[in-house]
Design a protein around this motif. Structure first.
Motif, PDB file in Angstrom:
ATOM      1  N   UNK A 178      88.620  31.530  97.555  1.00  0.00           N
ATOM      2  CA  UNK A 178      89.240  30.378  97.064  1.00  0.00           C
ATOM      3  C   UNK A 178      88.896  30.188  95.536  1.00  0.00           C
ATOM      4  N   UNK A 179      87.732  30.577  95.084  1.00  0.00           N
ATOM      5  CA  UNK A 179      87.380  30.485  93.571  1.00  0.00           C
ATOM      6  C   UNK A 179      88.104  31.748  92.778  1.00  0.00           C
ATOM      7  N   UNK A 180      88.806  32.807  93.238  1.00  0.00           N
ATOM      8  CA  UNK A 180      89.242  33.852  92.626  1.00  0.00           C
ATOM      9  C   UNK A 180      90.825  33.740  92.432  1.00  0.00           C
ATOM     10  N   UNK A 181      91.419  34.163  91.372  1.00  0.00           N
ATOM     11  CA  UNK A 181      92.826  34.366  91.014  1.00  0.00           C
ATOM     12  C   UNK A 181      93.321  35.446  91.924  1.00  0.00           C
ATOM     13  N   UNK A 182      93.970  35.170  93.062  1.00  0.00           N
ATOM     14  CA  UNK A 182      94.078  36.399  93.932  1.00  0.00           C
ATOM     15  C   UNK A 182      95.504  36.972  93.881  1.00  0.00           C
ATOM     16  N   UNK A 183      96.454  36.022  93.285  1.00  0.00           N
ATOM     17  CA  UNK A 183      97.807  36.479  93.295  1.00  0.00           C
ATOM     18  C   UNK A 183      98.125  37.716  92.328  1.00  0.00           C
ATOM     19  N   UNK A 184      98.566  38.654  93.022  1.00  0.00           N
ATOM     20  CA  UNK A 184      98.964  39.899  92.582  1.00  0.00           C
ATOM     21  C   UNK A 184      97.800  40.840  92.349  1.00  0.00           C
ATOM     22  N   UNK A 185      96.636  40.621  92.897  1.00  0.00           N
ATOM     23  CA  UNK A 185      95.365  41.225  92.815  1.00  0.00           C
ATOM     24  C   UNK A 185      95.346  42.613  93.977  1.00  0.00           C
ATOM     25  N   UNK A 186      95.885  43.776  93.627  1.00  0.00           N
ATOM     26  CA  UNK A 186      95.886  44.622  94.635  1.00  0.00           C
ATOM     27  C   UNK A 186      95.365  45.984  94.146  1.00  0.00           C
ATOM     28  N   UNK A 187      95.033  46.806  95.027  1.00  0.00           N
ATOM     29  CA  UNK A 187      94.355  48.036  94.733  1.00  0.00           C
ATOM     30  C   UNK A 187      95.341  49.039  95.185  1.00  0.00           C
ATOM     31  N   UNK A 188      95.861  49.889  94.321  1.00  0.00           N
ATOM     32  CA  UNK A 188      96.809  50.897  94.502  1.00  0.00           C
ATOM     33  C   UNK A 188      96.237  52.210  94.795  1.00  0.00           C
ATOM     34  N   UNK A 189      96.175  52.607  95.922  1.00  0.00           N
ATOM     35  CA  UNK A 189      95.837  53.913  96.355  1.00  0.00           C
ATOM     36  C   UNK A 189      96.903  54.745  96.894  1.00  0.00           C
ATOM     37  N   UNK A 190      96.913  56.062  96.344  1.00  0.00           N
ATOM     38  CA  UNK A 190      97.974  57.002  96.465  1.00  0.00           C
ATOM     39  C   UNK A 190      97.310  58.297  97.203  1.00  0.00           C
ATOM     40  N   UNK A 191      97.759  58.658  98.366  1.00  0.00           N
ATOM     41  CA  UNK A 191      97.280  59.712  99.036  1.00  0.00           C
ATOM     42  C   UNK A 191      98.249  60.810  99.469  1.00  0.00           C
ATOM     43  N   UNK A 192      97.930  62.120  99.221  1.00  0.00           N
ATOM     44  CA  UNK A 192      98.999  63.121  99.336  1.00  0.00           C
ATOM     45  C   UNK A 192      98.209  63.913 100.720  1.00  0.00           C
ATOM     46  N   UNK A 193      99.333  63.692 101.602  1.00  0.00           N
ATOM     47  CA  UNK A 193      99.005  64.211 102.957  1.00  0.00           C
ATOM     48  C   UNK A 193     100.142  65.547 103.104  1.00  0.00           C
ATOM     49  N   UNK A 194      99.317  66.637 103.663  1.00  0.00           N
ATOM     50  CA  UNK A 194      99.945  67.686 104.054  1.00  0.00           C
ATOM     51  C   UNK A 194     100.088  68.283 105.484  1.00  0.00           C
ATOM     52  N   UNK A 195     101.034  68.857 106.035  1.00  0.00           N
ATOM     53  CA  UNK A 195     101.021  69.380 107.256  1.00  0.00           C
ATOM     54  C   UNK A 195     100.826  70.744 107.151  1.00  0.00           C
ATOM     55  N   UNK A 196      99.717  71.363 107.484  1.00  0.00           N
ATOM     56  CA  UNK A 196      99.028  72.740 107.321  1.00  0.00           C
ATOM     57  C   UNK A 196      99.294  73.618 108.464  1.00  0.00           C
ATOM     58  N   UNK A 197     100.107  73.236 109.460  1.00  0.00           N
ATOM     59  CA  UNK A 197     100.376  73.967 110.481  1.00  0.00           C
ATOM     60  C   UNK A 197     101.381  74.568 110.823  1.00  0.00           C
ATOM     61  N   UNK A 198     101.838  74.932 111.854  1.00  0.00           N
ATOM     62  CA  UNK A 198     103.144  75.508 112.158  1.00  0.00           C
ATOM     63  C   UNK A 198     103.962  74.679 112.913  1.00  0.00           C
ATOM     64  N   UNK A 199     103.695  73.527 113.203  1.00  0.00           N
ATOM     65  CA  UNK A 199     104.667  72.450 114.262  1.00  0.00           C
ATOM     66  C   UNK A 199     104.827  71.307 113.361  1.00  0.00           C
ATOM     67  N   UNK A 200     106.178  70.714 113.507  1.00  0.00           N
ATOM     68  CA  UNK A 200     106.455  69.347 112.841  1.00  0.00           C
ATOM     69  C   UNK A 200     105.424  68.551 113.527  1.00  0.00           C
ATOM     70  N   UNK A 201     105.055  67.352 112.938  1.00  0.00           N
ATOM     71  CA  UNK A 201     104.099  66.434 113.670  1.00  0.00           C
ATOM     72  C   UNK A 201     104.127  64.940 112.823  1.00  0.00           C
TER      73      UNK A 201
END
Length: 772
Positions: free
Chosen positions: A667-690
């Protein structure tokens, strides 16, 4: 429910209601504000063009006290002189329109409704958009049934209690043990039920949802402790960072139209009589726009069983003043008028309750005249059990099923290489078992045996007469079948005779001789052995996990009407499993160390703690575990290493006025719009869709009595073989990275927070900035 109240109390509800059962299916019951009714045509409460507040005020002003008190209960009485028909508030839609509760009836033009997987399995999909879509489909079928005269519009679902203890018989109804996941599920499912897309106006409702059972309710009947007498002793810390979290999300983010208070007491006060919980928190801090209802016969329970008040009129006064608006049961109708006459409570408290219930009815269009002439009036029996709805039930089961073991990649099985498959076990041809509790009448069933038979020729033997598996005389035949077939699928587990409402478990082991059956069949089987487990709660499968003859293990929860088809699709590779466990699977030794009555979450001394957030001990399978037929890699594409947390400029960090910023009050912090942006690349390295579920955990700096780790974000993504996608998370710093201190105060620890995404580790340092 709500809940199944004691039979004597439910019978009393029926008798005191005049022994009335609802209108027969298919006959449109009378509706309020019929434009053909000259008595009511000119009443302001019948005018949709007027503000809801004005309409409610007009209706309330026309009622006598005697009429008002008869509207305070679930089977609200009619007011013929105002053209108002009786209304049954109690309907259920936990995972499909249910026939639990008198508000919904099946038969005639609506013989059944789509039965989705039990909630615990749907939660295992970790697919928030799926949760919303299921809610939306359920509400379409519910509104269609209302238009057909076979259902109401107020549904006391979902159950968002935290699955705190693996023995709890109702854990199957919940989204699992993580409060944030439960909160996300609550918000999504409620929005779907009420059909209010995020960011849209919520003044009108398709149906009215209800968050239950508020709060710290997760014990039904264990070693002489029952929910009607249980006093949950909960610390301020555990209440705020565990038990309240899903309910806050359900009300604030989901905008639920109702909250149900539970049977139990919390720290000596029945929840339905606690003004701090009801008026102070639910309606005050969280801003509930709706009504608060008791679990069924809770008022009778707090008076007759808990002896919280010395007379019924004081019970009426305590609950109405606490903020209760509606009683599931006859208690308020029986005693509220006497309470007013004796000066225990004023008519203004009754009026305040009715304002909340009537406002919800107005938002539902119940005073807008003929339902068929309203925007959703076109829905009818043809919109129930549609092929699309049933396909969604099948897809939900596929997405939830969790692959726990796949030794030597024996799964998926290839039908072309199998002449005959043995299908064995007490749940191998299950139907009713698949839909769990709080279910209705499904459109149809596909049992595991039926699903498997669509792929290969089968040879079936139950092995046990039922899941209790008390005898072994059928084992020999089952083993013979396995010896003469190319593969064996054992479908074992639990059902509602083992875990259910009012029935908590003593043991985490398979019931009776089921373990013996699995081992005997596995060791005599000619081909690979696949174990499929149906259950709501976790089971100690250590023996099967270690047994080399059991090559594959699937957990299928209670997979709904299409469960058998989904199981077969996963076993034979038409669907690649992507579900993850929404609860920790403990060894049997856990229940010898931890009584169900202990509400503490954190480990202390010899007490090992509860859930993955605090548990310090051996696990059979951890929260979030689940295998796939393909493989995935993930790499961090973008994430900050430092975040400055601006303060409000009015207070210093420390309570003593110094700049002690180890843990800043949120309640003592200015929280509006305070976000941590995390971007992750994910890859399917197998032979089946999943499909892959990305899970982002956070571990705060040491020394704050904080969780070991906490899930702060998740996303399910579907990738074709060799495909890659970037997933972007916007993590709310104040909400997701904060902790709760011993006084129940939410604080944001400064210093290094560890983000964990699979094998990835990333440090983010929070620093107090701005005015000190």
């Amino acid at each position: 429910m709500a809940s199944t109240a004691p039979l004597a109390l439910l019978f009393a509800v029926f008798v005191l209601a005049g022994g009335r059962f609802p209108t027969a299916v298919g006959s449109r019951p009378p509706f309020a504000c019929d434009p053909r009714d000259a008595r009511t045509r000119s009443f302001p409460f019948c005018s949709p063009s007027l503000p809801v507040t004005q309409r409610v005020r007009d209706l309330l002003g026309r009622l006598t006290l005697a009429e008002k008190v008869q509207l305070l209960v679930n089977n609200a009485a009619p007011v013929p002189r105002l053209g108002i028909a009786r209304y049954e508030w109690w309907s259920e839609a936990l995972h499909g329109v249910s026939n639990v509760g008198p508000g919904t009836r099946f038969g005639g033009a609506v013989p059944g409704a789509t039965s989705f997987p039990q909630v615990i399995l749907t939660a295992a999909s970790f697919n928030a958009s799926l949760w919303y879509e299921i809610g939306r489909v359920v509400s379409t079928e519910a509104r269609a049934m209302y238009n057909a005269g076979s259902a109401g519009l107020t549904y006391w679902s979902p159950n968002v209690n935290v699955f705190r203890d693996p023995r709890w018989g109702r854990g199957q109804e919940t989204p699992g043990e993580d409060p944030a996941v439960a909160g996300k599920y609550a918000a999504q499912y409620v929005r779907g039920l009420q059909d209010v897309p995020f960011g849209k106006d919520a003044s009108r409702l398709k149906v009215a949802a209800c968050c239950k059972h508020y709060t710290a309710y997760d014990l039904d009947n264990w070693r002489g402790n029952d929910r009607f007498h249980f006093n949950a002793k909960v610390s301020k810390q555990d209440l705020e960072d565990t038990y309240q979290v899903p309910f806050k999300a359900c009300v604030v983010e989901g905008r639920a139209a109702s909250v149900m208070c539970s049977y139990n007491q919390v720290n000596g006060v029945p929840t339905c009589a606690d003004p701090a919980l009801l008026k102070g928190t639910v309606r005050g801090m969280w801003g509930l726009n709706g009504y608060i209802v008791s679990d069924c016969d809770s008022l009778a329970v707090l008076y007759n069983f808990q002896h919280y008040t010395s007379n019924p009129e004081d019970a009426v006064a305590a609950t109405l003043r606490a903020g209760l608006d509606l009683d599931c049961g006859p208690f308020l109708a029986q005693h509220a008028e006497d309470a007013v006459r004796k000066g225990k409570v004023g008519e203004k408290e009754i009026d305040a309750a009715l304002v909340h219930t009537m406002t919800v009815q107005m938002r539902l269009g119940m005073f807008d005249g003929d339902p068929s002439a309203q925007p959703l009036g076109h829905l009818g029996p043809a919109d129930v059990c549609t092929p699309a709805n049933q396909e969604l039930a099948l897809e939900a089961a596929r997405q939830g099923i969790v692959l726990l073991k796949n030794q030597g990649n024996v799964l998926p099985l290839s039908p072309a290489r199998l002449r005959t498959v043995a299908v064995i076990g007490p749940n191998s041809d299950a139907t009713v078992t698949m839909i769990g509790n709080y279910a209705g009448v499904p459109c149809r069933y596909t049992s595991p045996l039926q699903g498997i038979t669509r792929y290969v020729k089968t040879s079936h033997n139950a092995g046990c007469r039922n899941v209790k598996c008390a005898e072994t005389e059928l084992f020999g035949r089952a083993a013979t079948v396995a010896r003469h077939t190319d593969a064996t699928i054992l479908v074992m587990g639990l059902d509602q005779t083992i875990e259910a409402e009012a029935r908590d478990r003593e043991s985490l082991l398979l019931p009776g001789h089921q373990t013996d059956l699995v081992l005997q069949v596995a060791r005599t089987s000619r081909g690979p052995v696949i174990l499929v487990l149906m259950s709501g709660g976790p089971v100690d499968l250590s023996f099967a996990k270690k047994e080399p003859k059991v090559a594959g293990i699937l957990w299928a929860g209670y997979p709904g009407q299409a469960g058998g088809a989904a199981i077969a699709d996963v076993i034979f590779g038409a669907s690649n499993p992507g579900g993850k466990l929404p609860m920790t699977w403990y060894p049997q030794e856990y229940v010898t160390k931890v009584p169900m009555t202990s509400m503490s979450m954190r480990a202390t001394g010899g007490y090992p703690g509860r859930t993955y957030r605090f548990y310090q001990g051996e696990q059979v399978y951890p929260f979030g575990y689940g295998l796939s037929y393909t493989t995935f890699t993930q790499a961090l594409a973008e994430a900050p290493t430092m975040v400055s947390v601006p303060l409000d400029g009015k207070r210093n960090c420390g309570s003593n006025g110094t700049a002690n910023c180890q843990a800043v009050r949120v309640t003592h912090a200015r929280c509006d719009g305070l976000f941590l942006n995390v971007h992750v690349d994910v890859k399917n390295t197998g032979t089946r869709d999943g499909s892959h579920v990305l899970m982002v955990y956070s571990t705060p700096p040491a020394g704050h009595q904080a969780p070991i780790k906490q899930l702060v974000a998740f996303e399910r993504v579907h990738l074709q073989a060799s495909a890659q996608q970037q997933v972007r998370f916007a993590i709310d710093v104040c909400k997701d990275l904060s902790i709760v201190d011993g006084m129940g105060i939410q604080r944001l620890p400064m210093g290094p927070h560890v983000l964990q995404i699979g094998d990835l580790r990333h440090l983010v340092s929070l620093q107090a900035g701005g005015d000190l």
